[in-house]
Design an enzyme around this catalytic site. Structure first.
Site, short mmCIF file in Angstrom:
data_model
loop_
_atom_site.label_atom_id
_atom_site.label_comp_id
_atom_site.label_asym_id
_atom_site.label_seq_id
_atom_site.Cartn_x
_atom_site.Cartn_y
_atom_site.Cartn_z
NE ARG A 1 13.09 10.18 -2.72
CZ ARG A 1 12.72 9.42 -3.76
NH1 ARG A 1 11.87 9.87 -4.64
NH2 ARG A 1 13.21 8.20 -3.91
CB VAL A 2 6.21 9.53 -3.04
CG1 VAL A 2 5.79 8.60 -1.92
CG2 VAL A 2 5.54 10.87 -2.90
CB SER A 3 9.09 9.25 -7.70
OG SER A 3 10.13 8.47 -7.17
CB SER A 4 5.11 11.23 -9.32
OG SER A 4 4.54 9.97 -9.09
CD GLN B 1 5.25 6.98 -6.77
OE1 GLN B 1 6.09 7.85 -6.52
NE2 GLN B 1 5.57 5.77 -7.19
#
Length: 195
Positions: free
Chosen positions: A59-62, A65
């Site tokens: 997972r990445v936050s945005s 990324q």
């Protein structure tokens, strides 16, 4: 024997016994067969054994990324295969760790066939409360593995900033609304006093 007969034999009202069954507090083993609830030593039909699935979760936050997702998957997959395990499923997602409505994450948790979930860092899984989710998984005979137990501070700083921004907006938004309401009431009362 069915639940109603058992309840009468025990001196318990059938509705109370059914409530206990629903809540999982019935003091004897029971299982549902169609619309009938059987109580006592009943052997459920054997369930065919399924292969335990190992899933990699990245997972990445945005969205900016997103390029790091492939790197995360590659690093975690190498870590898993280096321990003699196989990767059966790869799940990637873009979303904040503070968002409790990550659909792919929730689907992964809800799937009982997934016995092992592997993440690169604990914060990829959940920023706060990961230990509670781990305990729930453990109670189901499942587990969470963390390839790199060190923390990543960049995302933590970003998440804390999001929390503070949200709290400040709510606080100052409410205050501004309260001030507007107070001014409106004062204007109306001044007009009534002058008139």
């Amino acid at each position: 024997m069915n639940l109603k007969e058992w309840a009468k034999a025990q001196g318990v009202h059938p509705i109370t016994a059914y409530r206990w069954y629903r809540e999982g507090t019935l003091p004897v083993p029971a299982r549902k067969v169609g619309r009938l609830i059987l109580v006592g030593d009943v052997d459920p039909a054997p369930v065919p054994a399924r292969e335990a699935i190992t899933a990699v979760y990245a997972r990445v936050s945005s969205a900016d990324q997103k390029a790091d997702l492939d790197g995360q998957v590659a690093r975690v997959t190498a870590w898993v295969t280096g321990r003699g395990m196989s990767v059966d499923r790869v799940v990637t997602e873009v979303g904040s760790a503070l968002n409790g409505r990550r659909e792919k994450f929730l689907a992964l948790l809800a799937d009982p066939e997934v016995a092992t979930i592997v993440v690169e860092h604990r914060d990829r899984f959940a920023r706060f409360g990961a230990e509670y989710v781990e305990a729930a998984l453990s109670a189901q005979g499942r587990r969470l593995l963390v390839a790199d137990p060190s923390e990543v501070d960049d995302d933590l700083v970003r998440d804390v900033t999001e929390i503070l921004t949200s709290l400040c907006a709510r606080l100052y938004g409410r205050r501004a609304a309260a001030n507007r309401a107070r001014r409106a009431v004062a204007a109306v009362t001044e007009d009534e006093a002058a008139g």
